[in-house]
Design an enzyme around this catalytic site. Structure first.
Site, PDB file in Angstrom:
ATOM      1  N   GLU A 146       0.831  -1.219   0.000  1.00 52.01           N
ATOM      2  CA  GLU A 146       0.000   0.000   0.000  1.00 52.01           C
ATOM      3  C   GLU A 146       0.859   1.261   0.000  1.00 52.01           C
ATOM      4  O   GLU A 146       0.516   2.240  -0.676  1.00 52.01           O
ATOM      5  CB  GLU A 146      -0.964  -0.005   1.195  1.00 52.01           C
ATOM      6  CG  GLU A 146      -1.909  -1.195   1.279  1.00 52.01           C
ATOM      7  CD  GLU A 146      -2.687  -1.478   0.006  1.00 52.01           C
ATOM      8  OE1 GLU A 146      -2.872  -0.552  -0.805  1.00 52.01           O
ATOM      9  OE2 GLU A 146      -3.097  -2.625  -0.190  1.00 52.01           O
ATOM     10  N   HIS A 149       1.821   2.136  -3.346  1.00 52.34           N
ATOM     11  CA  HIS A 149       0.795   2.885  -4.088  1.00 52.34           C
ATOM     12  C   HIS A 149       0.936   4.387  -3.837  1.00 52.34           C
ATOM     13  O   HIS A 149       0.732   5.201  -4.743  1.00 52.34           O
ATOM     14  CB  HIS A 149      -0.613   2.447  -3.682  1.00 52.34           C
ATOM     15  CG  HIS A 149      -1.107   1.217  -4.397  1.00 52.34           C
ATOM     16  ND1 HIS A 149      -1.212   1.145  -5.754  1.00 52.34           N
ATOM     17  CD2 HIS A 149      -1.544   0.022  -3.922  1.00 52.34           C
ATOM     18  CE1 HIS A 149      -1.691  -0.046  -6.104  1.00 52.34           C
ATOM     19  NE2 HIS A 149      -1.895  -0.754  -5.007  1.00 52.34           N
TER      20      HIS A 149
END
Ligand code: K3U
Ligand code: ZN
Length: 163
Positions: A146, A149
């Site tokens: 994550e 990202h």
């Protein structure tokens, strides 16, 4: 019921950007709390174990981590969902581990990625409190995926093609 959002797909420019830090004045705001609800609803709708704000077209440093046992990681802990604002990995183990990853933004591909086995991550929660936590195994993998990202990196750029 909370609204869900469309998920950006590989090739869209938003997924390649460095997301902006969440500013102190945003913490506690109605819109930031609504963003976390929408992220959560979108992740649950698609059966994910994590999601990052840029995946729903908001280039801000917010992620959700929601480890649960699954076919690939049957021993993964069933954790309470964690919302992390401005997460930073402050320590990572030298030990690396290979594991399968998928991505809601790359629905047609899965693959083996090497990640640090254990990390320490510092973040703000939705109340603006600083939290420091150490995670290992699958939850540590989700956090690394994550945070990538937030830095404009997809797991496909880290695939271990020998595995
Ligand atoms: O539930 C998924 C899954 C895939 C592989 C192994 C175990 C579970 C779907 S993919 C997923 O939940 C991503 C979500 C994303 F893309 F929005 F971040 C999170 C993730 C899955 C697996 C490893 C690391 C991160
Ligand atoms: Zn992803």
């Amino acid at each position: 019921m909370t609204n869900t959002a469309a998920v950006a797909q590989r090739g869209e420019a938003i997924l390649g950007l460095i997301a902006a830090e969440i500013q102190p004045f945003e913490i506690g705001s109605t819109w930031l709390n609504a963003l976390s609800e929408t992220l959560n609803a979108t992740m649950l709708e698609r059966n994910g174990v994590g999601i990052a704000a840029p995946q729903i077209y908001i280039s801000k440093r917010m992620i959700i981590v929601a480890s649960r046992p699954n076919l690939r990681y049957p021993d993964a802990p069933d954790m309470q969902l964690i919302v992390m604002l401005n997460p930073v990995i402050t320590q990572r183990s030298n030990e690396m581990t290979l594991g399968e990853e998928g991505c809601l933004s790359v629905p047609d591909e899965r693959g083996q990625v090497a990640r640090a086995q254990q990390i320490t991550v510092q973040y703000l929660n939705l109340k603006g409190e600083t939290i420091v936590t150490t995670l290992a195994g699958f939850p540590a993998r989700i956090v690394q995926h994550e945070i990538d990202h937030l830095d404009g990196i997809l797991f496909t750029e880290r695939l271990n093609r020998q595995a």
